[in-house]
Design a protein around this motif. Structure first.
Motif, PDB file in Angstrom:
ATOM      1  N   VAL A  66      47.900 -20.298  10.945  1.00 31.18           N
ATOM      2  CA  VAL A  66      49.398 -20.420  11.270  1.00 31.18           C
ATOM      3  C   VAL A  66      49.823 -21.540  10.556  1.00 31.18           C
ATOM      4  O   VAL A  66      51.170 -21.618  10.065  1.00 31.18           O
ATOM      5  CB  VAL A  66      49.599 -20.495  12.956  1.00 31.18           C
ATOM      6  N   GLY A  67      49.130 -22.514  10.184  1.00 32.47           N
ATOM      7  CA  GLY A  67      49.710 -23.650   9.593  1.00 32.47           C
ATOM      8  C   GLY A  67      50.717 -24.405  10.343  1.00 32.47           C
ATOM      9  O   GLY A  67      50.572 -24.607  11.507  1.00 32.47           O
ATOM     10  N   ARG A  68      52.039 -24.863   9.741  1.00 33.51           N
ATOM     11  CA  ARG A  68      52.824 -25.571  10.230  1.00 33.51           C
ATOM     12  C   ARG A  68      53.945 -24.683  10.697  1.00 33.51           C
ATOM     13  O   ARG A  68      55.259 -25.227  11.079  1.00 33.51           O
ATOM     14  CB  ARG A  68      53.380 -26.754   9.531  1.00 33.51           C
ATOM     15  N   ALA A  69      53.718 -23.452  10.955  1.00 29.11           N
ATOM     16  CA  ALA A  69      55.097 -22.427  11.260  1.00 29.11           C
ATOM     17  C   ALA A  69      55.298 -22.832  12.770  1.00 29.11           C
ATOM     18  O   ALA A  69      54.315 -23.073  13.582  1.00 29.11           O
ATOM     19  CB  ALA A  69      54.339 -21.027  11.242  1.00 29.11           C
ATOM     20  N   ASP A  70      56.735 -22.604  13.183  1.00 33.34           N
ATOM     21  CA  ASP A  70      56.914 -22.842  14.393  1.00 33.34           C
ATOM     22  C   ASP A  70      56.420 -21.965  15.335  1.00 33.34           C
ATOM     23  O   ASP A  70      56.577 -20.600  15.080  1.00 33.34           O
ATOM     24  CB  ASP A  70      58.588 -22.680  14.307  1.00 33.34           C
ATOM     25  N   PRO A  71      55.773 -22.260  16.452  1.00 31.80           N
ATOM     26  CA  PRO A  71      55.138 -21.373  17.192  1.00 31.80           C
ATOM     27  C   PRO A  71      56.143 -20.579  17.807  1.00 31.80           C
ATOM     28  O   PRO A  71      55.587 -19.326  18.310  1.00 31.80           O
ATOM     29  CB  PRO A  71      54.502 -22.439  18.579  1.00 31.80           C
ATOM     30  N   ALA A  72      57.330 -20.849  18.111  1.00 31.48           N
ATOM     31  CA  ALA A  72      58.477 -19.719  18.831  1.00 31.48           C
ATOM     32  C   ALA A  72      58.589 -18.814  17.680  1.00 31.48           C
ATOM     33  O   ALA A  72      59.161 -17.415  17.896  1.00 31.48           O
ATOM     34  CB  ALA A  72      59.655 -20.349  19.010  1.00 31.48           C
ATOM     35  N   SER A  73      58.241 -18.644  16.329  1.00 27.85           N
ATOM     36  CA  SER A  73      58.330 -17.994  15.380  1.00 27.85           C
ATOM     37  C   SER A  73      57.398 -16.969  14.835  1.00 27.85           C
ATOM     38  O   SER A  73      57.494 -16.133  14.132  1.00 27.85           O
ATOM     39  CB  SER A  73      59.117 -18.543  14.070  1.00 27.85           C
ATOM     40  N   VAL A  74      56.095 -17.440  15.422  1.00 30.49           N
ATOM     41  CA  VAL A  74      54.716 -16.575  15.337  1.00 30.49           C
ATOM     42  C   VAL A  74      54.821 -15.578  16.277  1.00 30.49           C
ATOM     43  O   VAL A  74      54.506 -15.879  17.337  1.00 30.49           O
ATOM     44  CB  VAL A  74      53.666 -17.652  15.111  1.00 30.49           C
ATOM     45  N   VAL A  75      54.822 -14.301  15.562  1.00 29.75           N
ATOM     46  CA  VAL A  75      54.676 -13.109  16.589  1.00 29.75           C
ATOM     47  C   VAL A  75      53.229 -12.515  16.623  1.00 29.75           C
ATOM     48  O   VAL A  75      52.725 -12.526  15.716  1.00 29.75           O
ATOM     49  CB  VAL A  75      55.677 -11.944  16.105  1.00 29.75           C
ATOM     50  N   ILE A  76      52.663 -12.313  17.630  1.00 31.84           N
ATOM     51  CA  ILE A  76      51.335 -11.927  18.055  1.00 31.84           C
ATOM     52  C   ILE A  76      51.218 -10.522  18.599  1.00 31.84           C
ATOM     53  O   ILE A  76      51.918 -10.296  19.802  1.00 31.84           O
ATOM     54  CB  ILE A  76      50.330 -12.983  18.772  1.00 31.84           C
ATOM     55  N   GLU A  77      50.801  -9.587  18.329  1.00 32.84           N
ATOM     56  CA  GLU A  77      50.694  -8.134  18.567  1.00 32.84           C
ATOM     57  C   GLU A  77      49.335  -8.315  19.901  1.00 32.84           C
ATOM     58  O   GLU A  77      48.595  -9.012  19.723  1.00 32.84           O
ATOM     59  CB  GLU A  77      49.964  -7.066  17.645  1.00 32.84           C
ATOM     60  N   ALA A  78      49.815  -7.374  20.588  1.00 34.27           N
ATOM     61  CA  ALA A  78      48.817  -7.246  21.781  1.00 34.27           C
ATOM     62  C   ALA A  78      47.368  -6.559  21.157  1.00 34.27           C
ATOM     63  O   ALA A  78      47.514  -5.848  20.229  1.00 34.27           O
ATOM     64  CB  ALA A  78      49.267  -6.199  22.881  1.00 34.27           C
ATOM     65  N   GLY A  79      46.487  -6.992  21.450  1.00 30.30           N
ATOM     66  CA  GLY A  79      45.122  -6.704  20.945  1.00 30.30           C
ATOM     67  C   GLY A  79      44.404  -7.599  20.131  1.00 30.30           C
ATOM     68  O   GLY A  79      43.425  -7.317  19.541  1.00 30.30           O
ATOM     69  N   SER A  80      45.407  -8.532  19.561  1.00 33.69           N
ATOM     70  CA  SER A  80      45.102  -9.341  18.530  1.00 33.69           C
ATOM     71  C   SER A  80      44.136 -10.616  19.122  1.00 33.69           C
ATOM     72  O   SER A  80      43.993 -10.588  20.405  1.00 33.69           O
ATOM     73  CB  SER A  80      46.387 -10.449  18.265  1.00 33.69           C
ATOM     74  N   SER A  81      43.538 -11.392  18.338  1.00 35.78           N
ATOM     75  CA  SER A  81      42.639 -12.655  18.982  1.00 35.78           C
ATOM     76  C   SER A  81      43.350 -13.790  18.279  1.00 35.78           C
ATOM     77  O   SER A  81      43.901 -13.926  17.095  1.00 35.78           O
ATOM     78  CB  SER A  81      41.307 -12.372  18.544  1.00 35.78           C
ATOM     79  N   VAL A  82      43.333 -14.795  19.025  1.00 39.71           N
ATOM     80  CA  VAL A  82      44.112 -16.308  18.642  1.00 39.71           C
ATOM     81  C   VAL A  82      42.957 -17.317  19.015  1.00 39.71           C
ATOM     82  O   VAL A  82      42.288 -17.197  20.057  1.00 39.71           O
ATOM     83  CB  VAL A  82      45.206 -16.565  19.065  1.00 39.71           C
ATOM     84  N   GLU A  83      42.792 -18.195  18.042  1.00 46.60           N
ATOM     85  CA  GLU A  83      41.706 -19.181  18.137  1.00 46.60           C
ATOM     86  C   GLU A  83      42.553 -20.447  18.005  1.00 46.60           C
ATOM     87  O   GLU A  83      43.137 -20.850  17.109  1.00 46.60           O
ATOM     88  CB  GLU A  83      40.542 -18.967  17.239  1.00 46.60           C
ATOM     89  N   PHE A  84      41.935 -21.412  19.028  1.00 44.31           N
ATOM     90  CA  PHE A  84      42.724 -22.732  18.949  1.00 44.31           C
ATOM     91  C   PHE A  84      41.663 -23.703  18.635  1.00 44.31           C
ATOM     92  O   PHE A  84      40.448 -23.872  19.211  1.00 44.31           O
ATOM     93  CB  PHE A  84      43.209 -23.129  20.120  1.00 44.31           C
ATOM     94  N   LEU A  85      41.601 -24.292  17.444  1.00 47.28           N
ATOM     95  CA  LEU A  85      40.764 -25.358  17.049  1.00 47.28           C
ATOM     96  C   LEU A  85      41.200 -26.691  16.827  1.00 47.28           C
ATOM     97  O   LEU A  85      42.040 -27.178  16.001  1.00 47.28           O
ATOM     98  CB  LEU A  85      40.561 -24.724  15.579  1.00 47.28           C
ATOM     99  N   PRO A  86      40.800 -27.510  17.592  1.00 49.33           N
ATOM    100  CA  PRO A  86      40.900 -28.964  17.554  1.00 49.33           C
ATOM    101  C   PRO A  86      40.831 -29.739  16.375  1.00 49.33           C
ATOM    102  O   PRO A  86      39.669 -29.401  15.782  1.00 49.33           O
ATOM    103  CB  PRO A  86      40.298 -29.749  18.911  1.00 49.33           C
ATOM    104  N   PRO A  87      41.247 -30.839  16.089  1.00 50.89           N
ATOM    105  CA  PRO A  87      40.862 -31.468  14.896  1.00 50.89           C
ATOM    106  C   PRO A  87      39.489 -31.958  15.242  1.00 50.89           C
ATOM    107  O   PRO A  87      38.881 -32.260  16.052  1.00 50.89           O
ATOM    108  CB  PRO A  87      41.748 -32.858  14.812  1.00 50.89           C
ATOM    109  N   PHE A  88      38.471 -31.856  14.149  1.00 51.70           N
ATOM    110  CA  PHE A  88      37.102 -32.178  14.022  1.00 51.70           C
ATOM    111  C   PHE A  88      36.991 -33.343  13.254  1.00 51.70           C
ATOM    112  O   PHE A  88      37.649 -33.501  12.408  1.00 51.70           O
ATOM    113  CB  PHE A  88      36.398 -31.064  13.611  1.00 51.70           C
ATOM    114  N   ALA A  89      36.147 -34.381  13.838  1.00 48.10           N
ATOM    115  CA  ALA A  89      35.948 -35.587  13.142  1.00 48.10           C
ATOM    116  C   ALA A  89      34.483 -35.273  12.436  1.00 48.10           C
ATOM    117  O   ALA A  89      33.575 -34.511  12.678  1.00 48.10           O
ATOM    118  CB  ALA A  89      35.762 -36.660  14.344  1.00 48.10           C
ATOM    119  N   GLY A  90      34.222 -36.294  11.197  1.00 52.25           N
ATOM    120  CA  GLY A  90      33.054 -35.880  10.694  1.00 52.25           C
ATOM    121  C   GLY A  90      33.226 -34.858   9.568  1.00 52.25           C
ATOM    122  O   GLY A  90      34.162 -34.483   9.257  1.00 52.25           O
ATOM    123  N   GLY A  91      31.923 -34.532   9.108  1.00 48.27           N
ATOM    124  CA  GLY A  91      32.217 -33.532   8.087  1.00 48.27           C
ATOM    125  C   GLY A  91      30.808 -32.712   8.076  1.00 48.27           C
ATOM    126  O   GLY A  91      29.984 -32.673   8.886  1.00 48.27           O
TER     127      GLY A  91
END
Length: 91
Positions: A66-91
């Protein structure tokens, strides 16, 4: 009878810890925005830090960042999957 529509939400790292689960199937009436989906996911886990954690997460809709897109403007269709990835430390 109408078929129940859902969006599969997957949580990673701190988001998984805050939600207390690795995923939720969030019921939706049809296409929804990322902002509304986040609110629905948070409502499934009252009294947690999930809202704060999701606000800091990178988000994938399917395999598309999604990047920096406004969450109110990102449309998600039913049946889709969404993943939330917190910032990770390290490498």
């Amino acid at each position: 009878m109408a078929e129940t529509k859902v969006i599969r939400v997957r949580y990673w790292a701190a988001a998984k810890a805050a939600a207390g689960t690795d995923s939720d199937d969030v019921p939706v009436a049809g296409p929804t925005t990322l902002a509304d989906l986040r609110a629905a996911a948070v409502a499934l886990h009252p009294g947690t830090r999930l809202a704060e954690v999701l606000a800091a997460c990178s988000t994938l809709v399917g395999d598309r960042p999604v990047g920096r897109a406004d969450p109110a403007s990102v449309v998600i269709e039913a049946g889709s999957s969404v993943e939330f990835l917190p910032p990770f430390a390290g490498g």
